[in-house]
Design a protein around this motif. Structure first.
Motif, PDB file in Angstrom:
ATOM      1  N   GLU A  61       1.230  -0.860   0.232  1.00 53.82           N
ATOM      2  CA  GLU A  61       0.193   0.160  -0.237  1.00 53.82           C
ATOM      3  C   GLU A  61       0.940   1.332  -0.244  1.00 53.82           C
ATOM      4  OE1 GLU A  61      -1.347  -1.129   4.307  1.00 53.82           O
ATOM      5  OE2 GLU A  61      -2.360   1.231   3.504  1.00 53.82           O
ATOM      6  N   ASP A  73      14.335   4.592   1.384  1.00 59.72           N
ATOM      7  CA  ASP A  73      14.881   4.494  -0.072  1.00 59.72           C
ATOM      8  C   ASP A  73      14.395   5.317  -0.488  1.00 59.72           C
ATOM      9  OD1 ASP A  73      16.392   4.370  -2.412  1.00 59.72           O
ATOM     10  OD2 ASP A  73      16.591   2.514  -2.492  1.00 59.72           O
ATOM     11  N   PRO A  74      13.437   6.526  -1.355  1.00 56.28           N
ATOM     12  CA  PRO A  74      11.933   7.209  -1.891  1.00 56.28           C
ATOM     13  C   PRO A  74      13.111   7.225  -2.978  1.00 56.28           C
ATOM     14  CG  PRO A  74      12.544   8.540   0.042  1.00 56.28           C
ATOM     15  CD  PRO A  74      14.165   7.451   0.365  1.00 56.28           C
ATOM     16  N   PRO A  75      11.879   7.654  -4.194  1.00 61.31           N
ATOM     17  CA  PRO A  75      12.369   7.666  -5.232  1.00 61.31           C
ATOM     18  C   PRO A  75      13.217   9.034  -4.869  1.00 61.31           C
ATOM     19  CG  PRO A  75      10.121   6.836  -5.020  1.00 61.31           C
ATOM     20  CD  PRO A  75      10.901   6.998  -3.333  1.00 61.31           C
ATOM     21  N   HIS A 125      14.526  -5.447  -9.631  1.00 64.46           N
ATOM     22  CA  HIS A 125      14.453  -4.060  -9.381  1.00 64.46           C
ATOM     23  C   HIS A 125      15.728  -2.903  -9.499  1.00 64.46           C
ATOM     24  CE1 HIS A 125      13.123  -0.484  -7.118  1.00 64.46           C
ATOM     25  NE2 HIS A 125      12.288  -1.276  -6.619  1.00 64.46           N
ATOM     26  N   LYS A 168      19.747  -1.498  -3.603  1.00 64.97           N
ATOM     27  CA  LYS A 168      20.937  -1.889  -3.115  1.00 64.97           C
ATOM     28  C   LYS A 168      21.237  -2.992  -2.237  1.00 64.97           C
ATOM     29  CE  LYS A 168      19.745   3.197  -3.487  1.00 64.97           C
ATOM     30  NZ  LYS A 168      19.207   3.167  -4.412  1.00 64.97           N
ATOM     31  N   CYS A 180       9.494   2.435   3.944  1.00 62.28           N
ATOM     32  CA  CYS A 180       8.142   2.550   3.761  1.00 62.28           C
ATOM     33  C   CYS A 180       8.220   2.688   2.155  1.00 62.28           C
ATOM     34  CB  CYS A 180       7.872   4.562   3.784  1.00 62.28           C
ATOM     35  SG  CYS A 180       7.793   4.752   5.186  1.00 62.28           S
ATOM     36  N   LEU A 188       9.975  -0.405   0.052  1.00 63.92           N
ATOM     37  CA  LEU A 188      10.383  -1.055  -0.069  1.00 63.92           C
ATOM     38  C   LEU A 188      10.851  -1.571  -1.022  1.00 63.92           C
ATOM     39  CD1 LEU A 188      10.939  -3.250   3.003  1.00 63.92           C
ATOM     40  CD2 LEU A 188       9.379  -4.974   2.120  1.00 63.92           C
ATOM     41  N   GLY A 189      10.800  -1.328  -2.127  1.00 66.31           N
ATOM     42  CA  GLY A 189      11.565  -1.949  -3.389  1.00 66.31           C
ATOM     43  C   GLY A 189      11.633  -4.322  -3.685  1.00 66.31           C
ATOM     44  N   SER A 190      12.194  -3.884  -3.647  1.00 63.21           N
ATOM     45  CA  SER A 190      13.215  -5.316  -3.549  1.00 63.21           C
ATOM     46  C   SER A 190      13.074  -5.937  -2.313  1.00 63.21           C
ATOM     47  CB  SER A 190      14.461  -6.010  -4.737  1.00 63.21           C
ATOM     48  OG  SER A 190      14.799  -5.012  -3.384  1.00 63.21           O
ATOM     49  N   GLY A 191      12.820  -5.221  -1.479  1.00 64.04           N
ATOM     50  CA  GLY A 191      12.823  -6.201   0.475  1.00 64.04           C
ATOM     51  C   GLY A 191      13.788  -6.105   0.689  1.00 64.04           C
ATOM     52  N   PHE A 222       6.757  -1.121   3.823  1.00 59.29           N
ATOM     53  CA  PHE A 222       5.156  -1.075   3.004  1.00 59.29           C
ATOM     54  C   PHE A 222       6.321  -0.353   1.383  1.00 59.29           C
ATOM     55  CE2 PHE A 222       4.428   1.418   6.737  1.00 59.29           C
ATOM     56  CZ  PHE A 222       2.806   1.037   6.370  1.00 59.29           C
ATOM     57  N   GLU A 223       5.109  -1.212   0.465  1.00 58.63           N
ATOM     58  CA  GLU A 223       5.487  -0.913  -0.909  1.00 58.63           C
ATOM     59  C   GLU A 223       4.689  -0.592  -1.610  1.00 58.63           C
ATOM     60  OE1 GLU A 223       8.456  -0.584  -3.153  1.00 58.63           O
ATOM     61  OE2 GLU A 223       7.158  -0.375  -4.631  1.00 58.63           O
ATOM     62  N   ILE A 224       4.080   0.008  -2.742  1.00 58.84           N
ATOM     63  CA  ILE A 224       3.153   0.292  -3.444  1.00 58.84           C
ATOM     64  C   ILE A 224       2.467  -0.324  -4.450  1.00 58.84           C
ATOM     65  CG2 ILE A 224       4.243   2.258  -4.571  1.00 58.84           C
ATOM     66  CD1 ILE A 224       1.747   4.713  -4.021  1.00 58.84           C
ATOM     67  N   ASN A 225       3.591  -0.151  -5.647  1.00 57.11           N
ATOM     68  CA  ASN A 225       3.951  -1.593  -6.105  1.00 57.11           C
ATOM     69  C   ASN A 225       3.860  -2.586  -5.839  1.00 57.11           C
ATOM     70  OD1 ASN A 225       4.556  -2.928  -8.678  1.00 57.11           O
ATOM     71  ND2 ASN A 225       6.425  -0.296 -10.240  1.00 57.11           N
ATOM     72  N   TYR A 240       6.588  -5.074  -7.775  1.00 62.18           N
ATOM     73  CA  TYR A 240       7.464  -5.250  -6.686  1.00 62.18           C
ATOM     74  C   TYR A 240       7.409  -5.529  -5.156  1.00 62.18           C
ATOM     75  CZ  TYR A 240       9.673  -1.890 -10.031  1.00 62.18           C
ATOM     76  OH  TYR A 240      10.423  -1.513 -11.142  1.00 62.18           O
TER      77      TYR A 240
HETATM   78  C1  LIG Z   1      14.380   3.441  -4.613  1.00 58.12           C
HETATM   79  S1  LIG Z   1      12.980   2.042  -4.843  1.00 58.12           S
HETATM   80  C2  LIG Z   1      13.325   1.317  -3.131  1.00 58.12           C
HETATM   81  C3  LIG Z   1      14.823   0.495  -3.625  1.00 58.12           C
HETATM   82  C4  LIG Z   1      14.899  -0.789  -2.544  1.00 58.12           C
HETATM   83  N1  LIG Z   1      15.315   0.156  -1.392  1.00 58.12           N
HETATM   84  C5  LIG Z   1      15.341  -2.275  -2.505  1.00 58.12           C
HETATM   85  O1  LIG Z   1      16.812  -2.326  -2.615  1.00 58.12           O
HETATM   86  O2  LIG Z   1      14.875  -3.577  -3.764  1.00 58.12           O
HETATM   87  C6  LIG Z   1      11.521   2.694  -3.720  1.00 58.12           C
HETATM   88  C7  LIG Z   1      11.330   2.006  -3.725  1.00 58.12           C
HETATM   89  O3  LIG Z   1       9.358   3.011  -3.370  1.00 58.12           O
HETATM   90  C8  LIG Z   1       8.256   2.317  -3.926  1.00 58.12           C
HETATM   91  N2  LIG Z   1       6.913   3.777  -3.636  1.00 58.12           N
HETATM   92  C9  LIG Z   1       7.482   4.593  -4.946  1.00 58.12           C
HETATM   93  N3  LIG Z   1       6.067   5.247  -4.095  1.00 58.12           N
HETATM   94  C10 LIG Z   1       5.208   4.609  -2.572  1.00 58.12           C
HETATM   95  C11 LIG Z   1       4.761   4.891  -1.312  1.00 58.12           C
HETATM   96  N4  LIG Z   1       3.930   5.844  -1.459  1.00 58.12           N
HETATM   97  N5  LIG Z   1       4.414   4.189  -0.321  1.00 58.12           N
HETATM   98  C12 LIG Z   1       5.190   2.782  -0.712  1.00 58.12           C
HETATM   99  N6  LIG Z   1       5.976   2.812  -1.606  1.00 58.12           N
HETATM  100  C13 LIG Z   1       6.215   4.237  -2.549  1.00 58.12           C
HETATM  101  C14 LIG Z   1       8.451   2.351  -5.419  1.00 58.12           C
HETATM  102  O4  LIG Z   1       7.334   1.358  -6.319  1.00 58.12           O
HETATM  103  C15 LIG Z   1       9.843   1.760  -5.706  1.00 58.12           C
HETATM  104  O5  LIG Z   1      10.007   0.306  -5.692  1.00 58.12           O
END
Ligand SMILES: C[S@@+](CC[C@H](N)C(=O)[O-])C[C@H]1O[C@@H](n2cnc3c(N)ncnc32)[C@H](O)[C@@H]1O
Length: 239
Positions: free
Chosen positions: A9, A29-31, A167, A171, A193, A195-198, A214-217, A220
């Protein structure tokens, strides 16, 4: 809210369910706020690779900066301010303003130095580093050895992990484990918040910490779920 669970979510909605003063460490690790090239000059392989990566980031919504409102929520849920934030150079002033100038936190910078960056340096330095800002106010930072105390982490871009976990901005797991070891204790609760690939959740399992993610996509989120279940299985076998 249940710990050792990840949620598919929007973190801005999900975090509202986390009680005040309940989280020991935040690692996010936000966008990134990326200014895309809009078409680079040249047909060489390197430029093509760069354009491909940019397209992947745009297609997966990984270039939009995030809603700064999340910072107020993160401060609300932390016991003490103890937060690592990955960002690019354009985002640094915003975080300094919020955490240093307004909240009077201490700042340290951890750098991931990529030893094999794309050799693109026409009128600029190469993209061979990523910044992780660490803000704390009463937060905890106790590296237990010389290696863990280093603030520059040098490694190759993890092409293998990128492929396995699909992903583009994954990181290095070892670096995330080190940050968690340094700034939390066993059984603490760590929140990620974005999480990307976890990676953060996997690092928590391996370092005996609790996590919430939390991961919105959905794509992922499913990758992270699978990665977590594989690590839990391995840990069970090794016990
Ligand atoms: C930079 S990536 C994180 C990668 C992660 N550190 C890894 O090692 O896999 C940022 C992630 O945040 C997710 N995301 C973006 N906006 C979000 C939101 N509002 N709530 C939850 N996840 C969000 C994206 O889908 C993306 O997978």
């Amino acid at each position: 809210m249940e710990v050792n669970k990840i949620y598919n979510e929007d973190c801005l909605a999900g975090i509202k369910k986390i009680p005040d003063n309940s989280i020991d460490l935040v690692l996010i690790d936000p966008p990134y706020d990326i200014c895309t090239s809009g078409g680079k000059k040249g047909n060489g392989k390197i430029v093509k690779d760069m354009m491909k990566l940019e397209k992947e980031l745009i297609d997966n919504n990984l270039t939009n900066s995030f809603d700064i409102k999340i910072l107020d929520e993160l401060v609300r849920v932390m016991k003490n301010i103890n937060i690592y934030i990955w960002c690019n150079a354009r985002q640094i002033p915003m975080y300094i303003k919020y955490f240093n100038l307004q909240l009077k936190c201490k700042l340290e910078v951890v750098i991931w130095n990529k030893s094999n960056p794309m050799p693109l340096y026409s009128n600029k330095y190469m993209s061979d580093k990523e910044y992780c800002l660490y803000f704390r106010k009463g937060g905890y930072c106790k590296p237990k050895n010389y290696e863990d105390a280093k603030s520059v982490y040098i490694s190759k871009i993890n092409v293998a992990d990128k492929k396995i976990y699909s992903h583009p901005t994954i990181k290095p797991l070892e670096l995330i484990r080190k940050l968690i070891r340094n700034s939390s204790k066993e059984d603490d609760i760590v929140l990620d918040c974005f999480l990307g690939s976890g990676t953060t959740a996997v690092a928590c399992i391996l370092e005996n910490r609790n996590y919430i993610g939390f991961e919105i996509n959905k794509k992922y989120y499913d990758i992270a779920l699978k990665r977590i279940s594989e690590v839990v299985k391995e840990e069970d076998i090794n016990e």
